[in-house]
Motif scaffolding. Structure first.
Motif, PDB file in Angstrom:
ATOM      1  N   HIS A  56       0.858  -1.182   0.000  1.00  0.00           N
ATOM      2  CA  HIS A  56       0.000   0.000   0.000  1.00  0.00           C
ATOM      3  C   HIS A  56       0.897   1.235   0.000  1.00  0.00           C
ATOM      4  CE1 HIS A  56      -2.985   2.922   1.118  1.00  0.00           C
ATOM      5  NE2 HIS A  56      -3.933   2.011   0.939  1.00  0.00           N
ATOM      6  N   PRO A  57       0.837   2.064  -1.065  1.00  0.00           N
ATOM      7  CA  PRO A  57       1.781   3.185  -1.159  1.00  0.00           C
ATOM      8  C   PRO A  57       1.598   4.264  -0.093  1.00  0.00           C
ATOM      9  CG  PRO A  57       0.186   3.256  -2.949  1.00  0.00           C
ATOM     10  CD  PRO A  57      -0.039   1.975  -2.209  1.00  0.00           C
ATOM     11  N   ARG A  58       0.374   4.566   0.297  1.00  0.00           N
ATOM     12  CA  ARG A  58       0.151   5.626   1.296  1.00  0.00           C
ATOM     13  C   ARG A  58       0.544   5.158   2.695  1.00  0.00           C
ATOM     14  NH1 ARG A  58      -5.698   6.288   2.363  1.00  0.00           N
ATOM     15  NH2 ARG A  58      -5.208   4.614   3.792  1.00  0.00           N
ATOM     16  N   ASP A  59       0.112   3.974   3.091  1.00  0.00           N
ATOM     17  CA  ASP A  59       0.341   3.485   4.454  1.00  0.00           C
ATOM     18  C   ASP A  59       1.660   2.738   4.614  1.00  0.00           C
ATOM     19  OD1 ASP A  59      -2.103   4.561   5.060  1.00  0.00           O
ATOM     20  OD2 ASP A  59      -3.174   2.654   4.941  1.00  0.00           O
ATOM     21  N   ASN A  60       2.360   2.458   3.506  1.00  0.00           N
ATOM     22  CA  ASN A  60       3.605   1.693   3.536  1.00  0.00           C
ATOM     23  C   ASN A  60       3.410   0.387   4.301  1.00  0.00           C
ATOM     24  OD1 ASN A  60       6.253   1.337   2.687  1.00  0.00           O
ATOM     25  ND2 ASN A  60       7.101   2.181   4.569  1.00  0.00           N
ATOM     26  N   ALA A  61       2.342  -0.316   3.937  1.00  0.00           N
ATOM     27  CA  ALA A  61       1.997  -1.590   4.570  1.00  0.00           C
ATOM     28  C   ALA A  61       1.965  -2.691   3.512  1.00  0.00           C
ATOM     29  CB  ALA A  61       0.637  -1.487   5.247  1.00  0.00           C
ATOM     30  N   MET A  62       2.247  -3.914   3.957  1.00  0.00           N
ATOM     31  CA  MET A  62       2.195  -5.077   3.074  1.00  0.00           C
ATOM     32  C   MET A  62       0.864  -5.799   3.280  1.00  0.00           C
ATOM     33  SD  MET A  62       4.571  -8.518   3.115  1.00  0.00           S
ATOM     34  CE  MET A  62       6.099  -7.633   2.951  1.00  0.00           C
ATOM     35  N   LEU A  63       0.126  -5.991   2.191  1.00  0.00           N
ATOM     36  CA  LEU A  63      -1.137  -6.723   2.218  1.00  0.00           C
ATOM     37  C   LEU A  63      -0.880  -8.074   1.569  1.00  0.00           C
ATOM     38  CD1 LEU A  63      -3.293  -3.771   0.879  1.00  0.00           C
ATOM     39  CD2 LEU A  63      -2.929  -4.404   3.257  1.00  0.00           C
ATOM     40  N   VAL A  64      -1.162  -9.139   2.292  1.00  0.00           N
ATOM     41  CA  VAL A  64      -0.817 -10.479   1.836  1.00  0.00           C
ATOM     42  C   VAL A  64      -2.079 -11.323   1.721  1.00  0.00           C
ATOM     43  CG1 VAL A  64       0.533 -12.540   2.377  1.00  0.00           C
ATOM     44  CG2 VAL A  64       1.410 -10.283   2.994  1.00  0.00           C
ATOM     45  N   ALA A  65      -2.290 -11.883   0.542  1.00  0.00           N
ATOM     46  CA  ALA A  65      -3.394 -12.821   0.333  1.00  0.00           C
ATOM     47  C   ALA A  65      -2.835 -14.225   0.522  1.00  0.00           C
ATOM     48  CB  ALA A  65      -3.968 -12.664  -1.072  1.00  0.00           C
ATOM     49  N   THR A  66      -3.421 -14.971   1.463  1.00  0.00           N
ATOM     50  CA  THR A  66      -2.926 -16.311   1.770  1.00  0.00           C
ATOM     51  C   THR A  66      -4.009 -17.345   1.510  1.00  0.00           C
ATOM     52  OG1 THR A  66      -3.658 -16.411   4.066  1.00  0.00           O
ATOM     53  CG2 THR A  66      -1.556 -15.311   3.643  1.00  0.00           C
ATOM     54  N   HIS A  67      -3.575 -18.586   1.442  1.00  0.00           N
ATOM     55  CA  HIS A  67      -4.502 -19.708   1.334  1.00  0.00           C
ATOM     56  C   HIS A  67      -4.623 -20.303   2.734  1.00  0.00           C
ATOM     57  CE1 HIS A  67      -6.627 -22.917  -0.760  1.00  0.00           C
ATOM     58  NE2 HIS A  67      -6.064 -23.725   0.116  1.00  0.00           N
ATOM     59  N   GLY A  68      -5.673 -19.974   3.410  1.00  0.00           N
ATOM     60  CA  GLY A  68      -5.865 -20.506   4.747  1.00  0.00           C
ATOM     61  C   GLY A  68      -6.010 -19.428   5.799  1.00  0.00           C
ATOM     62  N   ARG A  69      -5.424 -18.253   5.596  1.00  0.00           N
ATOM     63  CA  ARG A  69      -5.530 -17.154   6.550  1.00  0.00           C
ATOM     64  C   ARG A  69      -6.243 -15.964   5.932  1.00  0.00           C
ATOM     65  NH1 ARG A  69      -4.658 -17.205  12.068  1.00  0.00           N
ATOM     66  NH2 ARG A  69      -2.795 -18.352  12.518  1.00  0.00           N
ATOM     67  N   ALA A  70      -6.635 -16.061   4.673  1.00  0.00           N
ATOM     68  CA  ALA A  70      -7.318 -14.998   3.942  1.00  0.00           C
ATOM     69  C   ALA A  70      -6.380 -13.822   3.731  1.00  0.00           C
ATOM     70  CB  ALA A  70      -8.619 -14.588   4.610  1.00  0.00           C
ATOM     71  N   ILE A  71      -6.430 -12.801   4.602  1.00  0.00           N
ATOM     72  CA  ILE A  71      -5.570 -11.631   4.434  1.00  0.00           C
ATOM     73  C   ILE A  71      -4.733 -11.415   5.692  1.00  0.00           C
ATOM     74  CG2 ILE A  71      -7.309  -9.982   5.241  1.00  0.00           C
ATOM     75  CD1 ILE A  71      -6.201  -8.053   3.066  1.00  0.00           C
ATOM     76  N   TRP A  72      -3.508 -10.984   5.485  1.00  0.00           N
ATOM     77  CA  TRP A  72      -2.582 -10.696   6.571  1.00  0.00           C
ATOM     78  C   TRP A  72      -1.905  -9.381   6.223  1.00  0.00           C
ATOM     79  CZ3 TRP A  72       2.900 -10.534   6.896  1.00  0.00           C
ATOM     80  CH2 TRP A  72       3.431 -10.658   8.179  1.00  0.00           C
ATOM     81  N   ILE A  73      -1.769  -8.487   7.187  1.00  0.00           N
ATOM     82  CA  ILE A  73      -1.209  -7.162   6.921  1.00  0.00           C
ATOM     83  C   ILE A  73      -0.005  -6.921   7.827  1.00  0.00           C
ATOM     84  CG2 ILE A  73      -1.663  -4.671   6.928  1.00  0.00           C
ATOM     85  CD1 ILE A  73      -4.649  -5.378   6.524  1.00  0.00           C
ATOM     86  N   LEU A  74       1.067  -6.445   7.226  1.00  0.00           N
ATOM     87  CA  LEU A  74       2.256  -6.053   7.976  1.00  0.00           C
ATOM     88  C   LEU A  74       2.406  -4.545   7.829  1.00  0.00           C
ATOM     89  CD1 LEU A  74       4.786  -6.763   9.620  1.00  0.00           C
ATOM     90  CD2 LEU A  74       5.980  -7.123   7.456  1.00  0.00           C
ATOM     91  N   ASP A  75       2.205  -3.825   8.928  1.00  0.00           N
ATOM     92  CA  ASP A  75       2.323  -2.371   8.921  1.00  0.00           C
ATOM     93  C   ASP A  75       3.788  -1.962   9.070  1.00  0.00           C
ATOM     94  OD1 ASP A  75      -0.520  -1.727   8.950  1.00  0.00           O
ATOM     95  OD2 ASP A  75      -0.525  -2.568  10.967  1.00  0.00           O
ATOM     96  N   HIS A  76       4.090  -0.754   8.662  1.00  0.00           N
ATOM     97  CA  HIS A  76       5.391  -0.109   8.906  1.00  0.00           C
ATOM     98  C   HIS A  76       6.563  -0.906   8.327  1.00  0.00           C
ATOM     99  CE1 HIS A  76       3.064   2.445  11.458  1.00  0.00           C
ATOM    100  NE2 HIS A  76       2.767   1.454  12.269  1.00  0.00           N
ATOM    101  N   LEU A  77       6.769  -0.777   7.038  1.00  0.00           N
ATOM    102  CA  LEU A  77       7.852  -1.494   6.367  1.00  0.00           C
ATOM    103  C   LEU A  77       9.201  -0.769   6.431  1.00  0.00           C
ATOM    104  CD1 LEU A  77       5.919  -2.702   3.207  1.00  0.00           C
ATOM    105  CD2 LEU A  77       6.494  -4.016   5.248  1.00  0.00           C
ATOM    106  N   GLU A  78       9.234   0.393   7.065  1.00  0.00           N
ATOM    107  CA  GLU A  78      10.465   1.188   7.097  1.00  0.00           C
ATOM    108  C   GLU A  78      11.695   0.412   7.588  1.00  0.00           C
ATOM    109  OE1 GLU A  78       6.997   3.918   7.193  1.00  0.00           O
ATOM    110  OE2 GLU A  78       7.573   2.246   8.473  1.00  0.00           O
TER     111      GLU A  78
END
Length: 167
Positions: A56-78
């Motif tokens: 996500h360019p504004r929030d600098n977060a990673m959005l991950v589509a998984t098989h089994g967990r649906a969506i997982w988000i990692l905030d603050h990639l700095e």
């Protein structure tokens, strides 16, 4: 060193082109050197197939589509994006501080969006996040927070455990 892994998706970091993220059958791997070497990204992601990674360019977060967990988000990639440069610093390096919001809630319930009234998951902290890299044990250190004019607003003295090498 990704032998035996089946890569499903490959994403280049938007702020540091040397950082690559690979979604595999067993999780996420990242490279800090444009793919020459890889290491597993652990965080709290279980061993699960990763089908897509979007940044996500504004929030600098990673959005991950998984098989089994649906969506997982990692905030603050700095810290990931700036890790190689921070490791090159002689003693310590402050990572870029992401924007923080000041929350002023007028009530505990949000009547505008009730949805199905069932939510599981963790939201990012309401606090400002200050991350730094310590490369050599420090005797003492302080973080000085200043306003736009340079006037010191607050000074934080770091505890002994925060002066040891690491993030």
């Amino acid at each position: 060193n990704l032998h035996g892994e089946s890569v499903k998706t490959l994403t280049e970091d938007q702020r540091n082109p040397d950082v690559l993220y690979a979604g595999t059958e067993t999780g996420i791997f990242l490279s800090l050197d444009r793919g020459r070497s890889w290491r597993r990204l652990k965080a709290n992601l279980p061993t699960v197939r990763v089908d897509e990674i979007t940044l996500h360019p504004r929030d600098n977060a990673m959005l991950v589509a998984t098989h089994g967990r649906a969506i997982w988000i990692l905030d603050h990639l700095e810290p990931i994006q700036e890790y190689a440069a921070a490791k090159a610093a002689p003693e310590a390096k402050l990572y870029t501080i992401p924007a923080a919001l000041e929350w002023k809630s007028k009530m505990s319930l949000n009547y505008e969006f009730w949805g199905h009234q069932y939510f599981l998951g963790e939201n990012p902290s309401y606090d400002a996040l200050i991350s730094y890299q310590v490369n050599a044990a420090l005797g003492d250190a302080k973080i000085r927070i200043s306003d736009a004019s340079g006037k010191t607003v607050r000074e934080l003295t770091l505890a002994a455990r925060q002066l040891q090498p690491g993030i």
